[in-house]
Design a protein around this motif. Structure first.
Motif, PDB file in Angstrom:
ATOM      1  N   ARG A 227       0.881  -1.119   0.189  1.00 16.92           N
ATOM      2  CA  ARG A 227      -0.008  -0.030  -0.087  1.00 16.92           C
ATOM      3  C   ARG A 227       0.872   1.194  -0.053  1.00 16.92           C
ATOM      4  N   ASP A 228       2.220   1.052  -0.496  1.00 16.75           N
ATOM      5  CA  ASP A 228       3.164   2.226  -0.234  1.00 16.75           C
ATOM      6  C   ASP A 228       2.452   3.090  -1.730  1.00 16.75           C
ATOM      7  N   ARG A 229       2.817   4.447  -1.564  1.00 14.21           N
ATOM      8  CA  ARG A 229       2.327   5.192  -2.661  1.00 14.21           C
ATOM      9  C   ARG A 229       3.412   6.185  -3.279  1.00 14.21           C
ATOM     10  N   THR A 230       4.641   5.672  -2.997  1.00 15.23           N
ATOM     11  CA  THR A 230       6.042   6.441  -3.392  1.00 15.23           C
ATOM     12  C   THR A 230       6.039   5.889  -4.823  1.00 15.23           C
ATOM     13  N   PRO A 231       6.207   6.944  -5.729  1.00 16.70           N
ATOM     14  CA  PRO A 231       6.625   6.673  -6.947  1.00 16.70           C
ATOM     15  C   PRO A 231       8.052   5.839  -7.253  1.00 16.70           C
ATOM     16  N   LEU A 232       7.817   4.627  -7.877  1.00 15.52           N
ATOM     17  CA  LEU A 232       8.940   3.685  -7.906  1.00 15.52           C
ATOM     18  C   LEU A 232       9.260   3.504  -9.413  1.00 15.52           C
ATOM     19  N   THR A 233      10.527   2.979  -9.565  1.00  8.33           N
ATOM     20  CA  THR A 233      10.993   2.269 -10.777  1.00  8.33           C
ATOM     21  C   THR A 233      10.865   0.796 -10.775  1.00  8.33           C
ATOM     22  N   MET A 234      10.844   0.223 -11.899  1.00  4.19           N
ATOM     23  CA  MET A 234      10.817  -1.159 -12.063  1.00  4.19           C
ATOM     24  C   MET A 234      12.449  -1.561 -11.517  1.00  4.19           C
ATOM     25  N   ASP A 235      13.282  -0.798 -11.897  1.00  8.17           N
ATOM     26  CA  ASP A 235      14.757  -1.136 -11.431  1.00  8.17           C
ATOM     27  C   ASP A 235      14.934  -1.315  -9.775  1.00  8.17           C
TER      28      ASP A 235
ATOM     29  N   GLN B   4      10.281   1.239 -16.723  1.00 11.40           N
ATOM     30  CA  GLN B   4       9.170   1.709 -16.343  1.00 11.40           C
ATOM     31  C   GLN B   4       9.173   2.375 -14.913  1.00 11.40           C
ATOM     32  N   LEU B   5       8.325   3.407 -14.680  1.00 10.07           N
ATOM     33  CA  LEU B   5       8.208   4.309 -13.684  1.00 10.07           C
ATOM     34  C   LEU B   5       6.442   4.102 -13.224  1.00 10.07           C
ATOM     35  N   ALA B   6       6.140   4.009 -11.970  1.00  8.96           N
ATOM     36  CA  ALA B   6       4.894   3.645 -11.666  1.00  8.96           C
ATOM     37  C   ALA B   6       4.321   4.899 -10.666  1.00  8.96           C
ATOM     38  N   LEU B   7       3.465   5.475 -11.111  1.00  6.14           N
ATOM     39  CA  LEU B   7       2.898   6.623 -10.213  1.00  6.14           C
ATOM     40  C   LEU B   7       1.542   6.086  -9.601  1.00  6.14           C
ATOM     41  N   PRO B   8       1.614   5.750  -8.294  1.00  6.08           N
ATOM     42  CA  PRO B   8       0.121   5.050  -7.612  1.00  6.08           C
ATOM     43  C   PRO B   8      -0.597   6.249  -7.232  1.00  6.08           C
ATOM     44  N   LEU B   9      -1.952   6.025  -7.244  1.00  3.55           N
ATOM     45  CA  LEU B   9      -2.927   7.040  -7.077  1.00  3.55           C
ATOM     46  C   LEU B   9      -3.665   6.483  -6.105  1.00  3.55           C
ATOM     47  N   GLY B  10      -4.426   7.154  -5.470  1.00  4.35           N
ATOM     48  CA  GLY B  10      -5.414   6.846  -4.360  1.00  4.35           C
ATOM     49  C   GLY B  10      -6.402   5.948  -4.794  1.00  4.35           C
ATOM     50  N   SER B  11      -6.803   5.099  -3.943  1.00  2.60           N
ATOM     51  CA  SER B  11      -7.821   3.954  -4.406  1.00  2.60           C
ATOM     52  C   SER B  11      -8.409   3.539  -3.325  1.00  2.60           C
ATOM     53  N   ALA B  12      -9.732   2.813  -3.552  1.00  2.00           N
ATOM     54  CA  ALA B  12     -10.253   2.037  -2.545  1.00  2.00           C
ATOM     55  C   ALA B  12      -9.553   0.873  -1.872  1.00  2.00           C
ATOM     56  N   PRO B  13      -9.705   0.376  -0.936  1.00  2.00           N
ATOM     57  CA  PRO B  13      -9.083  -0.650  -0.219  1.00  2.00           C
ATOM     58  C   PRO B  13      -9.098  -1.969  -1.021  1.00  2.00           C
ATOM     59  N   GLY B  14      -8.181  -2.665  -1.352  1.00  2.00           N
ATOM     60  CA  GLY B  14      -8.259  -4.004  -2.253  1.00  2.00           C
ATOM     61  C   GLY B  14      -7.957  -3.492  -3.790  1.00  2.00           C
ATOM     62  N   ARG B  15      -7.815  -2.214  -4.002  1.00  2.00           N
ATOM     63  CA  ARG B  15      -7.780  -1.910  -5.562  1.00  2.00           C
ATOM     64  C   ARG B  15      -6.256  -1.076  -5.708  1.00  2.00           C
ATOM     65  N   ILE B  16      -6.034  -1.203  -6.984  1.00  2.00           N
ATOM     66  CA  ILE B  16      -4.760  -0.581  -7.250  1.00  2.00           C
ATOM     67  C   ILE B  16      -5.075   0.509  -8.416  1.00  2.00           C
TER      68      ILE B  16
END
Length: 174
Positions: free
Chosen positions: A14-22, A47-59
Motif C-alpha cells: 500500500r506504498d504510494r511512493t513513485p518507484l521504478t521497475m529497477d 517503467q516508472l509507476a505513479l500510484p494514485l489513491g484508491s479504495a482498499p483492495g484496489r490499485i
C-alpha cells in the motif's frame, strides 16, 4: 499483470511512493516472459509507476514506460508532484460530481413500477404522458401515483416529490 513487480509491490505494501521497475525487480523479472513480451511488443524496457489513491483492495495508477535509459531521481520527484496533482483533481471531481446513494424503494414497499412513475412525476409529467412513456393506461399511472401517496404518507404531488427527495428515493433536483 499478476506477475508485474511494481503492481505486486503496491498491492502488498500500500506504498504510494513513485518507484521504478529497477527498484523492485529482481533477475527473474528481467529474464521473465512479461519483461520480454513488453520489450518485444512495444520496445519498452524501463517503467516508472505513479500510484494514485484508491479504495482498499484496489490499485490505481499510471505506469510510464520508455526504452533505453532508466528514470532519474528528478523523474521520480516530478512523478511525486504529478501524483499529488492527480489526487487533487480526482478529489475535486468527486466532490463536484458526487451523487448521494439513493435509498432502496423496497424499504418503503415501493415497487419498481411505482419508482418509475415517481421518477416521471419528478419531471412534472401528467398521468397521460406517464402512461404513454411506460406503455400503461393513464388510469393505471394514476393508481400508481395514489399508491405512492399512501406509501409516502402524503396527499399531493408536491408533497410526494418533497418526501421522495428527503428520503433519497430520487436524486435532488439539479
Amino acid at each position: 499483470m499478476a506477475g508485474h513487480r511494481l503492481l505486486r509491490h503496491y498491492a502488498r505494501t500500500r506504498d504510494r511512493t513513485p518507484l521504478t521497475m529497477d527498484e523492485v525487480a529482481d533477475d527473474r523479472w528481467w529474464k521473465g516472459e512479461a519483461y520480454r513480451a513488453g520489450k518485444d511488443a512495444i520496445g519498452i524496457d524501463r517503467q516508472l509507476a505513479l500510484p494514485l489513491g484508491s479504495a482498499p483492495g484496489r490499485i490505481r495508477g499510471v505506469i510510464m514506460s520508455r526504452s533505453g535509459r532508466g528514470f532519474s531521481e528528478r523523474d521520480l520527484e516530478y512523478a511525486a508532484l504529478a501524483r499529488s496533482l492527480l489526487d487533487t483533481v480526482e478529489a475535486h471531481e468527486a466532490a463536484a460530481f458526487a451523487r448521494p446513494a439513493l435509498a432502496d424503494p423496497a424499504d418503503y414497499k415501493i415497487t419498481p413500477r411505482e419508482r418509475a412513475v415517481l421518477t416521471l412525476l419528478c419531471e412534472g409529467l401528467t398521468a397521460h404522458v406517464i402512461g404513454t412513456r411506460l406503455g400503461i393506461k393513464p388510469a393505471t399511472a394514476t393508481k400508481h401515483t395514489e399508491n405512492l401517496y399512501r406509501k409516502l404518507g402524503v396527499h399531493d404531488r408536491v408533497a410526494a416529490l418533497r418526501k421522495a427527495h428527503y428520503l433519497g428515493l430520487v436524486p435532488p433536483p439539479s
